[in-house]
Write a protein that holds these residues in place. Structure first.
Motif, PDB file in Angstrom:
ATOM      1  N   ASP A  50      33.086  59.681  37.641  1.00 17.09           N
ATOM      2  CA  ASP A  50      32.056  59.832  36.611  1.00 17.09           C
ATOM      3  C   ASP A  50      32.207  58.792  35.505  1.00 17.09           C
ATOM      4  O   ASP A  50      31.215  58.242  35.027  1.00 17.09           O
ATOM      5  CB  ASP A  50      32.097  61.243  36.022  1.00 17.09           C
ATOM      6  N   ILE A  51      33.419  58.512  35.100  1.00 15.21           N
ATOM      7  CA  ILE A  51      33.637  57.508  34.047  1.00 15.21           C
ATOM      8  C   ILE A  51      33.218  56.128  34.538  1.00 15.21           C
ATOM      9  O   ILE A  51      32.558  55.364  33.811  1.00 15.21           O
ATOM     10  CB  ILE A  51      35.105  57.521  33.572  1.00 15.21           C
ATOM     11  N   LEU A  52      33.578  55.791  35.767  1.00 12.69           N
ATOM     12  CA  LEU A  52      33.164  54.493  36.317  1.00 12.69           C
ATOM     13  C   LEU A  52      31.643  54.407  36.431  1.00 12.69           C
ATOM     14  O   LEU A  52      31.053  53.348  36.190  1.00 12.69           O
ATOM     15  CB  LEU A  52      33.833  54.248  37.670  1.00 12.69           C
ATOM     16  N   GLU A  53      31.006  55.511  36.754  1.00 15.17           N
ATOM     17  CA  GLU A  53      29.543  55.543  36.824  1.00 15.17           C
ATOM     18  C   GLU A  53      28.943  55.372  35.420  1.00 15.17           C
ATOM     19  O   GLU A  53      27.935  54.681  35.262  1.00 15.17           O
ATOM     20  CB  GLU A  53      29.073  56.852  37.460  1.00 15.17           C
ATOM     21  N   ILE A  54      29.557  55.978  34.409  1.00 13.48           N
ATOM     22  CA  ILE A  54      29.093  55.788  33.028  1.00 13.48           C
ATOM     23  C   ILE A  54      29.195  54.320  32.636  1.00 13.48           C
ATOM     24  O   ILE A  54      28.270  53.760  32.040  1.00 13.48           O
ATOM     25  CB  ILE A  54      29.895  56.677  32.051  1.00 13.48           C
ATOM     26  N   ILE A  55      30.298  53.689  32.975  1.00 14.56           N
ATOM     27  CA  ILE A  55      30.483  52.273  32.656  1.00 14.56           C
ATOM     28  C   ILE A  55      29.384  51.441  33.322  1.00 14.56           C
ATOM     29  O   ILE A  55      28.827  50.520  32.712  1.00 14.56           O
ATOM     30  CB  ILE A  55      31.893  51.809  33.067  1.00 14.56           C
ATOM     31  N   LYS A  56      29.052  51.761  34.563  1.00 19.28           N
ATOM     32  CA  LYS A  56      27.979  51.046  35.272  1.00 19.28           C
ATOM     33  C   LYS A  56      26.638  51.285  34.589  1.00 19.28           C
ATOM     34  O   LYS A  56      25.864  50.341  34.373  1.00 19.28           O
ATOM     35  CB  LYS A  56      27.933  51.499  36.729  1.00 19.28           C
ATOM     36  N   ILE A  57      26.374  52.525  34.216  1.00 20.85           N
ATOM     37  CA  ILE A  57      25.078  52.871  33.628  1.00 20.85           C
ATOM     38  C   ILE A  57      24.876  52.188  32.276  1.00 20.85           C
ATOM     39  O   ILE A  57      23.785  51.690  31.995  1.00 20.85           O
ATOM     40  CB  ILE A  57      24.917  54.403  33.513  1.00 20.85           C
ATOM     41  N   VAL A  58      25.914  52.146  31.430  1.00 13.75           N
ATOM     42  CA  VAL A  58      25.722  51.507  30.121  1.00 13.75           C
ATOM     43  C   VAL A  58      25.442  50.020  30.286  1.00 13.75           C
ATOM     44  O   VAL A  58      24.679  49.438  29.516  1.00 13.75           O
ATOM     45  CB  VAL A  58      26.901  51.765  29.151  1.00 13.75           C
ATOM     46  N   SER A  59      26.026  49.421  31.301  1.00 13.35           N
ATOM     47  CA  SER A  59      25.721  48.011  31.575  1.00 13.35           C
ATOM     48  C   SER A  59      24.282  47.855  32.049  1.00 13.35           C
ATOM     49  O   SER A  59      23.601  46.899  31.663  1.00 13.35           O
ATOM     50  CB  SER A  59      26.684  47.454  32.624  1.00 13.35           C
ATOM     51  N   LEU A  60      23.824  48.788  32.880  1.00 10.58           N
ATOM     52  CA  LEU A  60      22.437  48.730  33.355  1.00 10.58           C
ATOM     53  C   LEU A  60      21.445  48.963  32.223  1.00 10.58           C
ATOM     54  O   LEU A  60      20.384  48.328  32.188  1.00 10.58           O
ATOM     55  CB  LEU A  60      22.210  49.775  34.455  1.00 10.58           C
TER      56      LEU A  60
END
Length: 167
Positions: A50-60
Motif C-alpha cells: 500500500d505504501i509503494l502504491e501511495i508513492i506511485k499515485i502521488v507521482s501520477l
C-alpha cells in the motif's frame, strides 16, 4: 524395620505424563508465537504494498494533466492512506519496532498535508510556487514511505525476530 518400596512403574508413568504435558505446553507457546509472527508479517507485506502504491499515485497526481484522472488518483490515495493508517497502527500496537511510531507519524503528517492539495489543485495547477510545494511534499512522502518500507521488509520476510508487546 520398615523398608521403603518404590513402584518404579508408577513413577515412570507419572514422569512420562509430566514430560508429555510440558512438551504440549511448549509446542503451544511456540505455535502461538509463530502464528502471531505470521499475522504481523502478512500485515507488514500488505502495508508495504500500500505504501509503494501511495508513492506511485502521488507521482501520477503530479504528472497527470486531466482533472478527472487527478481526481481518481486522489480517491485512490485517500483509500490507500486509510488502509496504511489502520495497518501501521495495528503493527505498532502488536510489535515493538525501534522508531516505527515516529516513522509512521511523519509519514501520516506528510500524507495529511498532501491531502489538502486536492481542493487547491483546481485553482493552482498552473502556479509554479504551488507545484514546487506539491513536489516537495511528494519528495517527503517518498522518503518517509521508503523509510517505513525498509523498516518493515525484514519483518515481512521473517529476517527479524518479533518482539510482541505485552497486553
Amino acid at each position: 524395620m520398615d523398608f521403603c518400596i518404590v513402584d518404579w512403574g508408577a513413577i515412570s508413568s507419572i514422569a512420562a505424563a509430566l514430560i508429555a504435558s510440558f512438551t504440549a505446553i511448549y509446542i503451544y507457546f511456540q505455535w502461538r508465537n509463530q502464528k502471531g509472527a505470521e499475522v504481523i508479517a502478512n500485515e507488514a507485506k500488505q502495508n508495504i504494498q500500500d505504501i509503494l502504491e501511495i508513492i506511485k499515485i502521488v507521482s501520477l497526481i503530479r504528472q497527470k494533466s486531466s482533472a478527472l484522472e487527478r481526481s481518481r488518483n486522489f480517491i485512490d490515495f485517500n483509500r490507500l492512506y486509510e488502509s496504511v493508517v489502520r495497518s501501521s497502527l495495528y503493527i505498532d500496537d502488536c510489535v515493538e519496532i525501534k522508531d516505527f511510531k515516529k516513522a509512521i507519524d511523519e509519514f501520516f503528517n506528510c500524507c495529511l498535508k498532501f491531502k489538502e492539495f486536492e481542493s487547491l489543485y483546481r485553482d493552482y495547477a498552473q502556479d509554479s510556487k504551488f507545484i514546487a510545494h506539491v513536489d516537495s511534499e511528494i519528495n517527503l512522502i517518498q522518503i518517509r514511505g521508503f523509510n517505513i518500507v525498509n523498516t518493515l521488509i525484514p519483518y515481512s520476510i521473517y529476517q527479524k525476530k518479533f518482539k510482541f508487546r505485552k497486553k
